[in-house]
Design a protein around this motif. Structure first.
Motif, PDB file in Angstrom:
ATOM      1  N   MET A  91      -4.803  -2.252   1.443  1.00 12.39           N
ATOM      2  CA  MET A  91      -4.780  -3.021   0.209  1.00 12.39           C
ATOM      3  C   MET A  91      -3.716  -2.500  -0.756  1.00 12.39           C
ATOM      4  N   GLU A  94      -0.414  -3.921   0.480  1.00 13.10           N
ATOM      5  CA  GLU A  94      -0.281  -5.340   0.170  1.00 13.10           C
ATOM      6  C   GLU A  94      -0.053  -5.580  -1.321  1.00 13.10           C
ATOM      7  N   ARG A  95      -0.689  -4.775  -2.143  1.00  9.96           N
ATOM      8  CA  ARG A  95      -0.478  -4.911  -3.592  1.00  9.96           C
ATOM      9  C   ARG A  95       0.988  -4.650  -3.943  1.00  9.96           C
ATOM     10  N   GLU A 216     -11.749  -0.408  -3.959  1.00  9.85           N
ATOM     11  CA  GLU A 216     -10.748   0.041  -2.994  1.00  9.85           C
ATOM     12  C   GLU A 216      -9.627   0.748  -3.751  1.00  9.85           C
ATOM     13  N   ILE A 218      -6.167   1.187  -4.687  1.00  8.28           N
ATOM     14  CA  ILE A 218      -4.881   0.500  -4.615  1.00  8.28           C
ATOM     15  C   ILE A 218      -3.907   1.029  -5.664  1.00  8.28           C
TER      16      ILE A 218
END
Length: 634
Positions: A91, A94-95, A216, A218
């Motif tokens: 994640m 992807e961020r 999560e 991130i």
């Protein structure tokens, strides 16, 4: 009940007077007591890790005692596995690929100015470079139990529930690989630090009145239960460590004593640390690190652990160490006494990040930059680590109040100004104004991970959060703000308070209702914009051009040279602030006018003399986005 309350009660000789004072004391203490629903979990970690400095891997084992004080049974628990974020496809990865302004430390840039190419550094990590924490076994009260890893969260299902008011024991073993230095944690930082060990162990997730906190990882920050740590690190004997907690065997390891007799087994030394009542534990290690220390006036030992790359760097670190001791004395006086015996400032990481009784910072800075980052991260010892603020939910309270403390101390200790600024955090106000006019502002109550831009997050959390604190002083009075911070410390240290708990202390300290202020300034993007309208020999008109009403200080200078301060409370306050002791108000008549209410866009102030000048809030603590129309006759 505090010691003062006991003194007053037990020092009374007359029974009738005793009963009266007892009732007054109990009423006073109850007025500032914790909310009735308050409870908190507790953890105690005993960890031992064996580090392979060549592969940047380590094996770990943990014995964790977990106390359930929630009033309910728990059928499962969760741990954070932060290193797992540093893997392609996570994640966090992807961020970085999708946010419009990714953290520059976490990406590489190529291409042209017209067609830039931004690449997540995590996406390009090889299997030998990624980070991971692979759980091998989990035992619950001595029995093996099933578990599941899902990204950066470990879920553990329990065969029998953890009863309320009980303590259970978990045993975990795991293997880990330290990722390339990308964000906070990592190996081989740009400054040459081998290990920056933050978020390095399976960390029990926070469970509180809001439920489990299972965010999560991130890139934002953390919340965790308070507890005690007993940590043993086995690493090559040539390494020096700077860490959370207090070193238990300084004469057996390198760096802390010149005549230390390094105790090694299989070419490894054991570093043994203990810490009490903290909620995160971090360390950094490298063979080239050196250690220095000094004590504050109250006896706290401040350690600096850094790379002595040249004489200028060494000089900066030595000067910064002295200023750091001054910082802890200053902050202890104004925001509550630092409660631990040590604080360690370690060179490592990718900028600056706070942990329990320690910080990791980059160290190749000029003196101003070094002192600034130390002051900021050390201030987090209050607004984060002493209170356990939920950084994922109330990031503005964590970073904003920390920035507020940092700037006050920086001006007092580093700049040592002869003339005090009326508003000591003008730079934060300017940052907030840029945000408010940018079109990118989002409500400050937004969860930290969910901002559309890093620009908005940074200015909301650091600048607007600091503005909220200083502007609160404008609303309730400078002295009441100081009392609020100290009372909040007395009532809420080590208890994971919320912003509402801080608001309630401020309300009770100043006897002013603050619901409107905290609600509108935190939960909306409304702005403040007042102006002086028509002025005559009989009256002065004040206009509210915005949708966020505030109390008003208007300083008027008449043609005969006399001055008058008009104070207009806001009806929603249901009270008024006391006169403030600013030099600009000395010898000035203060006139309190009837309250103004937010449904009325203008207010008329009667005057009896010819007006020469008038200005709204000469202390400039009102966060008015357009000061150009706040003065008349200037």
């Amino acid at each position: 009940m505090d010691d003062n309350a006991k003194f007053y009660i037990f020092g009374i000789m007359n029974l009738k007077t005793s009963i009266t004072l007892l009732l007054l004391t109990v009423t006073s203490v109850m007025g500032f007591a914790q909310r009735k629903t308050y409870w908190d979990q507790k953890v105690d970690y005993a960890m031992e890790i064996d580090v392979n400095e060549k592969t940047f891997q380590y094996d770990g084992k943990m014995k964790l005692k977990y106390s359930n004080n929630s009033g309910q049974e728990l059928n499962k628990v969760y741990f954070h596995l932060y290193f797992n974020a540093f893997q392609p496809g996570s994640m966090m990865d992807e961020r970085l690929k999708n946010i419009v302004d990714p953290d520059a430390r976490m990406v590489t840039r190529s291409g042209t100015k017209e067609k830039p190419v931004v690449t997540s550094r995590i996406a390009t990590l090889s299997p030998q470079q990624v980070g991971y924490q692979k759980i091998k076994t989990v035992k619950y009260n001595g029995v093996d139990v099933p578990f599941k890893e899902d990204g950066t969260i470990l879920e553990v299902n329990l065969p029998t529930a953890i009863k309320d008011a009980s303590t259970v024991e978990f045993d975990l073993t795991w293997e880990a690989q330290v990722p390339e230095q990308i964000r906070r944690s990592g190996r081989n930082s740009k400054e040459g630090i081998a290990f920056s060990m933050t978020q390095w162990y399976p960390k029990m997730a926070q469970f509180d009145e809001f439920g489990w906190h299972l965010d999560e990882y991130i890139g934002r920050e953390f919340i965790a239960p308070f507890g005690n740590f007993d940590v043993k690190i086995h690493i090559n004997k040539d390494y020096v460590i700077g860490s959370s907690g207090k070193l238990q065997n300084p004469t057996e390891v390198k760096g802390y004593f010149n005549n230390a007799k390094i105790k090694a087994k299989n070419n490894k030394a054991t570093w043994h640390y203990k810490a009490e009542n903290i909620h995160d534990f971090a360390w950094a290690a490298d063979p080239k690190l050196v250690v220095d220390s000094a004590k504050t006036q109250t006896g706290t030992t401040i350690y600096t652990v850094y790379l002595p790359t040249d004489q200028e760097v060494i000089g900066n670190w030595k000067t910064a160490l002295g200023m750091a001791t001054e910082f802890f004395d200053f902050t202890g006086k104004h925001f509550g006494q630092y409660p631990w015996s040590t604080y360690t400032i370690v060179q490592g990481g990718d900028g600056g990040m706070e942990y329990g009784t320690a910080t990791l910072i980059t160290g190749g800075r000029n003196l101003k930059g070094l002192v600034g980052v130390i002051f900021h991260e050390a201030a987090h010892s209050w607004y984060q680590h002493l209170f356990g603020i939920n950084e994922t939910v109330d990031e503005w309270m964590d970073e904003g109040f920390t920035s507020y403390i940092e700037e006050l101390a920086y001006q007092e200790i580093f700049l040592k100004p002869k003339v005090r600024e009326l508003n000591p955090i003008g730079m934060a106000y300017n940052g907030y104004y840029r945000l408010a006019k940018s079109g990118k502002e989002e409500p400050m109550s937004l969860l930290a991970d969910y901002y559309n831009t890093n620009f908005a997050y940074s200015n909301e959390a650091y600048n607007k959060g600091a503005v909220l604190a200083e502007q609160l002083g404008y609303i309730i009075g400078k002295e009441n703000l100081q009392k609020t911070f100290l009372t909040f410390y007395d009532q809420w240290k080590f208890k994971h308070p919320t912003p509402n708990d801080f608001k309630r202390v401020a309300e009770q300290t100043a006897d002013i209702n603050l619901k409107w202020y905290f609600n509108l300034f935190i939960n909306t993007t409304r702005t403040i914009d007042y102006a002086i309208g028509e002025v005559s020999d009989q009256q002065i008109e004040i206009k509210n051009k915005s949708n966020l009403a505030m109390p008003i200080d208007l300083l008027v200078e008449y043609q005969d040279g006399s001055r008058e301060l008009f104070y207009i409370p806001l009806r929603e306050m249901r009270g008024e602030k006391p006169a403030e002791q600013f030099d600009i108000y000395q010898g000035v008549k203060r006139t309190v006018l009837p309250d103004w209410f937010w449904t009325k866009p203008s207010y008329t102030i009667p005057v009896s003399k010819q007006v020469k000048k008038a200005w709204i809030d000469p202390t400039q603590r009102l966060a008015d986005i357009n000061y150009e129309d706040n003065a008349y006759g200037q």
